[in-house]
Motif scaffolding. Sequence first.
Motif, PDB file in Angstrom:
ATOM      1  N   VAL A 217       0.839  -1.207   0.000  1.00 15.11           N
ATOM      2  CA  VAL A 217       0.000   0.000   0.000  1.00 15.11           C
ATOM      3  C   VAL A 217       0.871   1.253   0.000  1.00 15.11           C
ATOM      4  CG1 VAL A 217      -2.076  -0.944   1.100  1.00 15.11           C
ATOM      5  CG2 VAL A 217      -0.180  -0.183   2.530  1.00 15.11           C
ATOM      6  N   ASP A 218       0.288   2.319  -0.522  1.00 15.21           N
ATOM      7  CA  ASP A 218       0.959   3.624  -0.505  1.00 15.21           C
ATOM      8  C   ASP A 218       0.538   4.330   0.768  1.00 15.21           C
ATOM      9  OD1 ASP A 218       1.991   6.141  -0.996  1.00 15.21           O
ATOM     10  OD2 ASP A 218       0.303   6.731  -2.286  1.00 15.21           O
ATOM     11  N   ALA A 219       1.432   4.412   1.738  1.00 15.79           N
ATOM     12  CA  ALA A 219       1.054   5.015   3.018  1.00 15.79           C
ATOM     13  C   ALA A 219       1.561   6.437   3.162  1.00 15.79           C
ATOM     14  CB  ALA A 219       1.580   4.163   4.183  1.00 15.79           C
ATOM     15  N   ASP A 220       2.499   6.855   2.336  1.00 18.92           N
ATOM     16  CA  ASP A 220       3.009   8.226   2.477  1.00 18.92           C
ATOM     17  C   ASP A 220       2.347   9.182   1.492  1.00 18.92           C
ATOM     18  OD1 ASP A 220       4.216   7.587   0.079  1.00 18.92           O
ATOM     19  OD2 ASP A 220       6.253   7.496   0.886  1.00 18.92           O
ATOM     20  N   GLY A 221       1.400   8.625   0.708  1.00 17.64           N
ATOM     21  CA  GLY A 221       0.577   9.500  -0.128  1.00 17.64           C
ATOM     22  C   GLY A 221       1.254  10.090  -1.353  1.00 17.64           C
ATOM     23  N   ASP A 222       2.359   9.502  -1.798  1.00 21.33           N
ATOM     24  CA  ASP A 222       2.994  10.048  -3.002  1.00 21.33           C
ATOM     25  C   ASP A 222       2.479   9.375  -4.274  1.00 21.33           C
ATOM     26  OD1 ASP A 222       4.224   7.576  -2.961  1.00 21.33           O
ATOM     27  OD2 ASP A 222       6.256   8.352  -3.231  1.00 21.33           O
ATOM     28  N   GLY A 223       1.481   8.511  -4.095  1.00 16.30           N
ATOM     29  CA  GLY A 223       0.878   7.874  -5.255  1.00 16.30           C
ATOM     30  C   GLY A 223       1.572   6.591  -5.710  1.00 16.30           C
ATOM     31  N   LYS A 224       2.686   6.250  -5.051  1.00 13.95           N
ATOM     32  CA  LYS A 224       3.415   5.042  -5.439  1.00 13.95           C
ATOM     33  C   LYS A 224       3.523   4.073  -4.274  1.00 13.95           C
ATOM     34  CE  LYS A 224       7.148   7.136  -7.301  1.00 13.95           C
ATOM     35  NZ  LYS A 224       8.456   7.281  -7.936  1.00 13.95           N
ATOM     36  N   ARG A 225       3.412   2.793  -4.607  1.00 17.16           N
ATOM     37  CA  ARG A 225       3.684   1.782  -3.573  1.00 17.16           C
ATOM     38  C   ARG A 225       5.174   1.488  -3.690  1.00 17.16           C
ATOM     39  NH1 ARG A 225      -0.451  -3.082  -4.420  1.00 17.16           N
ATOM     40  NH2 ARG A 225       0.224  -3.093  -6.596  1.00 17.16           N
ATOM     41  N   PRO A 232       7.257   4.326   5.490  1.00 20.85           N
ATOM     42  CA  PRO A 232       5.807   4.241   5.733  1.00 20.85           C
ATOM     43  C   PRO A 232       5.123   3.202   4.837  1.00 20.85           C
ATOM     44  CG  PRO A 232       6.492   6.536   5.672  1.00 20.85           C
ATOM     45  CD  PRO A 232       7.701   5.719   5.277  1.00 20.85           C
ATOM     46  N   ASP A 233       5.455   3.195   3.545  1.00 22.35           N
ATOM     47  CA  ASP A 233       4.843   2.206   2.644  1.00 22.35           C
ATOM     48  C   ASP A 233       5.197   0.788   3.104  1.00 22.35           C
ATOM     49  OD1 ASP A 233       4.073   4.424   1.219  1.00 22.35           O
ATOM     50  OD2 ASP A 233       4.958   3.796  -0.693  1.00 22.35           O
ATOM     51  N   ALA A 234       6.469   0.584   3.466  1.00 26.52           N
ATOM     52  CA  ALA A 234       6.912  -0.762   3.850  1.00 26.52           C
ATOM     53  C   ALA A 234       6.214  -1.246   5.119  1.00 26.52           C
ATOM     54  CB  ALA A 234       8.428  -0.786   4.024  1.00 26.52           C
TER      55      ALA A 234
HETATM   56 CA    CA Z   1       4.326   5.796  -1.383  1.00 25.03          CA
END
Ligand code: CA
Length: 425
Positions: A217-225, A232-234
């Motif tokens: 999931v993309d958790a830092d909101g930059d649009g990329k997993r 945060p994504d990891a």
């Molecule tokens: Ca991300």
Amino acid sequence: MKQGPTAGQYLTSAIIAACLLSGTAWAGQADKSAGVPLSAENPTSTQFQSCVANLKTRALKSGVSEKVADDVLGQVSYLDRVIELDRRQPEFTTTFADYLNRRVNEDRIEKGRALLEKHRELLNRVTAETGVPAAYLLAFWGLETNFGTYFGKMSVPSSLATLACDPRRADYFSGELMSALQIIDEGAITPDQMEGSWAGAMGHVQFMPSVFLRYAVDADGDGKRDLWHSIPDAMMSAGNFLNHLGWDGDYRWGREVLLPKQFDYSEAGLKRAKPLTDWRKEGITDAFGNALPDADVKAALIVPAGHEGPAFLVYHNFHVIMGWNRSEYYAIAVGHLADRIAGGGGLQQPPPEDALHLSRQDIEALQNALNDQGYDAGTPDGILGPATRSAIRDYQRSRKLIADGYPDEILFESLKITLSEPDKG
Ligand code: CA
């Protein structure tokens, strides 16, 4: 399986360790490949190219863009090293003490505690959204890549193409390659940055591409997993995966326990779970001799280093951890490292460090001897699987030995088997 972070360590935890420790074959069925599996050890480049061409057809059919299929599969190369690592078989078994001490040590515990402070806010958010406590997230991160210090240096597209064109598990790895191409296609990572273990496990928490596709999931909101560059994504992805594997936020993984004297070890084993209250009645306490909690929960007893080592009662989450990596040793290491990071102390009964390192030959000799005496250890294969352990247990019981199913010196002496090499703890 081996010490230190080497490129072979990771998936690999997921699979090889499980294989060796439990005797299960992983993805071991006859593979039917979408590519054309090569029969030779070292395929000609024409064979490899024709296999890759077939994989490209499959990629396009599964919706990968022509540009990515062309670019990435046009660049892959056959990696002999990957095949070498795939064929590698350890000469001796890893003892539980070796396994645990290499993975849960002061250095890693301290680092985990420091990172717990540093990322507290993020980890609290992950726990709130997925139900997985921070200490476990750190334990996975620590075990998989020593908290992001080693991701593996292999080109994932090339590693997976190599394995997809090798007959052993062509089907499985073709599927992983397709997933890897889709990940590149969605823009999560560039092909040259897609590095990982020799078997394709990637990023901070070493997800295989198919796991990445489903659970990252993309958790830092930059649009990329992005599981390589975004903590945060990891962390959120790890929590999300564990949540989908069935993590139960109300309970821990298990705990070290103290068994009463004269305990019947035939009650041990992951498949012999029963209510915690039953274990209490049999006199099992926590590691310090205190009563176990009065919880309505099922627990199984495991004794990974035999009766001289620690005993653990494990709950549902232990099986969830094994959904990430099918190795009992791995699951204990995750649970114990999480406890230590959360402030807990070491094991009350550490595993003996002078346990036998058995070779495949030793285990085969043991299996033959047990079979000869009428204790069914299955077809001798040099692997300590459930059938062998059960035969050991039956034999031990018949000789009035402690029936823990654990192959110790007393067992080999009793069966008059000379070990292939003197043990060096
Ligand atoms: Ca991300």
